[in-house]
Motif scaffolding. Sequence first.
Motif, short mmCIF file in Angstrom:
data_model
loop_
_atom_site.label_atom_id
_atom_site.label_comp_id
_atom_site.label_asym_id
_atom_site.label_seq_id
_atom_site.Cartn_x
_atom_site.Cartn_y
_atom_site.Cartn_z
N VAL A 22 -6.35 13.37 -10.99
CA VAL A 22 -7.79 13.61 -11.18
C VAL A 22 -8.50 12.90 -10.02
CG1 VAL A 22 -9.75 13.38 -12.76
CG2 VAL A 22 -7.43 13.57 -13.68
N PRO A 23 -9.07 13.68 -9.07
CA PRO A 23 -9.60 13.07 -7.84
C PRO A 23 -10.57 11.91 -8.07
CG PRO A 23 -9.51 15.44 -7.60
CD PRO A 23 -9.16 15.16 -9.04
N GLU A 24 -11.51 12.05 -9.00
CA GLU A 24 -12.51 11.01 -9.20
C GLU A 24 -11.85 9.71 -9.70
OE1 GLU A 24 -15.50 10.76 -8.28
OE2 GLU A 24 -16.02 8.92 -9.36
N LEU A 25 -10.88 9.87 -10.60
CA LEU A 25 -10.18 8.66 -11.09
C LEU A 25 -9.37 8.02 -9.96
CD1 LEU A 25 -8.88 9.77 -14.62
CD2 LEU A 25 -10.95 8.50 -14.02
N ALA A 26 -8.82 8.86 -9.09
CA ALA A 26 -8.05 8.34 -7.95
C ALA A 26 -8.94 7.47 -7.07
CB ALA A 26 -7.45 9.49 -7.15
N SER A 27 -10.14 7.98 -6.73
CA SER A 27 -11.05 7.22 -5.86
C SER A 27 -11.40 5.88 -6.50
CB SER A 27 -12.36 7.97 -5.62
OG SER A 27 -12.12 9.31 -5.40
N ARG A 28 -11.75 5.93 -7.79
CA ARG A 28 -12.17 4.68 -8.45
C ARG A 28 -11.05 3.67 -8.48
NH1 ARG A 28 -14.99 6.80 -13.92
NH2 ARG A 28 -15.99 8.61 -12.99
N ASP A 29 -9.83 4.15 -8.68
CA ASP A 29 -8.71 3.21 -8.74
C ASP A 29 -8.41 2.61 -7.36
OD1 ASP A 29 -6.86 2.27 -10.92
OD2 ASP A 29 -5.44 2.65 -9.29
N HIS A 30 -8.50 3.45 -6.31
CA HIS A 30 -8.30 2.91 -4.95
C HIS A 30 -9.28 1.76 -4.69
CE1 HIS A 30 -5.31 5.69 -3.51
NE2 HIS A 30 -6.07 6.75 -3.70
N SER A 69 -4.77 8.41 0.47
CA SER A 69 -5.13 9.83 0.54
C SER A 69 -4.99 10.57 -0.78
CB SER A 69 -4.30 10.55 1.60
OG SER A 69 -2.95 10.58 1.21
N CYS A 70 -4.20 10.00 -1.70
CA CYS A 70 -3.98 10.73 -2.96
C CYS A 70 -3.91 9.76 -4.13
CB CYS A 70 -2.73 11.59 -2.83
SG CYS A 70 -2.52 12.72 -4.20
N ASP A 71 -2.74 9.58 -4.72
CA ASP A 71 -2.66 8.78 -5.95
C ASP A 71 -1.84 7.49 -5.76
OD1 ASP A 71 -0.31 10.15 -5.61
OD2 ASP A 71 -0.07 10.72 -7.70
N GLU A 72 -1.73 7.04 -4.52
CA GLU A 72 -1.07 5.76 -4.28
C GLU A 72 -1.92 4.93 -3.31
OE1 GLU A 72 2.13 7.95 -4.01
OE2 GLU A 72 2.95 7.08 -5.85
N THR A 73 -2.16 3.67 -3.67
CA THR A 73 -2.80 2.78 -2.70
C THR A 73 -1.65 2.03 -2.04
OG1 THR A 73 -4.45 2.39 -4.43
CG2 THR A 73 -4.70 1.15 -2.39
N GLY A 74 -1.52 2.20 -0.73
CA GLY A 74 -0.43 1.55 -0.01
C GLY A 74 -0.97 0.74 1.14
N ILE A 75 -0.44 -0.47 1.29
CA ILE A 75 -0.87 -1.35 2.39
C ILE A 75 0.39 -1.84 3.11
CG2 ILE A 75 -2.17 -3.43 3.02
CD1 ILE A 75 -3.94 -1.43 1.56
N GLY A 76 0.35 -1.82 4.44
CA GLY A 76 1.50 -2.30 5.22
C GLY A 76 1.02 -3.18 6.36
N LEU A 77 1.94 -4.00 6.83
CA LEU A 77 1.63 -4.90 7.94
C LEU A 77 2.78 -4.78 8.94
CD1 LEU A 77 -0.74 -6.83 8.32
CD2 LEU A 77 0.58 -8.57 7.10
N TYR A 78 2.46 -4.27 10.13
CA TYR A 78 3.51 -4.03 11.13
C TYR A 78 3.27 -4.89 12.36
CZ TYR A 78 7.10 -1.60 13.72
OH TYR A 78 8.25 -1.33 14.42
N SER A 79 4.29 -5.69 12.69
CA SER A 79 4.15 -6.60 13.83
C SER A 79 4.94 -6.06 15.02
CB SER A 79 4.68 -7.98 13.41
OG SER A 79 5.26 -8.64 14.49
N SER A 121 0.94 2.47 -7.53
CA SER A 121 1.00 3.88 -7.89
C SER A 121 0.09 4.14 -9.09
CB SER A 121 2.44 4.27 -8.23
OG SER A 121 2.42 5.53 -8.86
N GLN A 122 -0.69 5.21 -9.00
CA GLN A 122 -1.63 5.54 -10.08
C GLN A 122 -1.02 6.46 -11.13
OE1 GLN A 122 -5.01 7.31 -8.16
NE2 GLN A 122 -5.58 5.45 -7.07
N VAL A 123 0.29 6.55 -11.17
CA VAL A 123 0.96 7.46 -12.11
C VAL A 123 0.39 7.33 -13.52
CG1 VAL A 123 3.14 7.84 -13.33
CG2 VAL A 123 3.10 7.77 -10.86
N GLU A 143 11.98 4.34 -0.81
CA GLU A 143 10.60 3.94 -1.16
C GLU A 143 9.58 4.39 -0.12
OE1 GLU A 143 9.64 -0.28 -1.16
OE2 GLU A 143 11.34 -0.65 0.16
N PHE A 144 10.04 4.74 1.09
CA PHE A 144 9.09 5.20 2.10
C PHE A 144 9.09 6.73 2.26
CE2 PHE A 144 9.49 0.81 4.32
CZ PHE A 144 8.61 0.27 3.39
N CYS A 145 9.79 7.43 1.33
CA CYS A 145 9.70 8.90 1.33
C CYS A 145 8.34 9.31 0.79
CB CYS A 145 10.80 9.51 0.46
SG CYS A 145 12.43 9.35 1.18
N THR A 146 7.97 8.73 -0.34
CA THR A 146 6.66 9.03 -0.93
C THR A 146 5.59 8.17 -0.23
OG1 THR A 146 7.39 7.52 -2.66
CG2 THR A 146 7.39 9.84 -3.22
#
Length: 347
Positions: free
Chosen positions: A55-63, A21-31, A43-45, A305-308
């Motif tokens: 920068v929204p456009e850079l965020a999309s491209r990086d995701h 949704s913003c500047d982090e690509t996060g993937i999880g697997l829940y069983s 993190s796109q920091v 690590e799961f706050c952000t």
Amino acid sequence: MSVTNLNSSTTPFITLGIESSCDETGIGLYSQQDGLIAHQLFSQVEVHREYGGVVPELASRDHIQRVLPLIKAVLEQGKVQLSDISAIAYTAGPGLAGALLVGSAVAKSLAWSLKIPALAVHHMEGHLLAPLLEAKQPEFPFVALLVSGGHTMLVEVEAIGQYKILGESVDDAVGEAFDKTAKILGLGYPGGPALAALAQQGTEGVFKFPRPMTDRPGLDFSFSGLKTFARNTFAKHPTQKADIAKAFEVAATQTLMIKCRRALEQTGRKTLVVAGGVSANMALRDELDAMGRKAGVEVFYPRQEFCTDNGAMIALAGHLRLIKGQVSTGNEITIQPRWSLEDLQIV
Ligand code: KG4
Ligand code: ZN
């Protein structure tokens, strides 16, 4: 082709979660059987640092670049095949439209190809449920304080999907106020953690900032004045950055604590859940823990690590919605950049 039916051969359920949704690509697997079995974050920091903000456009491209390799890494980490997955949860909103579209497109396409449901998850519900990833979990009902870069909210939580907003910020979110104040003090991006670190070197009481909107009834917040207060104080005392950072942090965290105490008194609840990026702040945790001890209230947080933003919370939210009967949102690649937490029935 219907994608709404669960393939019974894949139980116990394994849910893949995608956060973009913003500047982090996060993937999880829940069983269903083993809980969180894998998670990965990019993190796109560094992508945004030179611009001093996202920068929204850079965020999309990086995701786009990160999401598939991260899914692959999570599957390897969890020792799971794509064909073992029962559902794919993705953040549908709120957030940056282009960034959300990446997660939605990948989730919908993958779910369609695997003939499994794609579940739309509200980003703030993901945050709100993140403490349920811990061994010691809060029980419903409870009051939640959600504090991120985009939102500051007090929510009465009856059950998953049943949320009543008790109060929210009328201007800047508290994380945004941390970030903007950090920028005023020349601390760069991302500002919140840098400001918190500087505050540790400051002395409390050198400057006294207001506790906005605590002198009147109600549970709404206003944080933009604190940032202005910081700017004016810094103009007069340019060598006392750490003391200004301290004064800002104390004012912001005490304001949040006062409103939480009020929400708990008003609702009669004895459990407080705190989540979102600013819940990583140790001064806030100390303030809320002290209030909780006095008021007989138990306070729950996600691990640091799961706050952000992260994919684990989206996988969990998707899993909990799946077992409550939520079905796929269909094949269209849709997003909800603006979406109220109060509009979240299980469908
Ligand atoms: O939840 P999050 O990762 O993203 C949004 O959904 O917005 O929250 C990010 C926010 C940023 O404003 C960041 O500065 C703030 O959380 N933040 C902190 C700390 N860690 C992250 N603010 C204060 N103290 C921290 N330790
Ligand atoms: Zn967030």
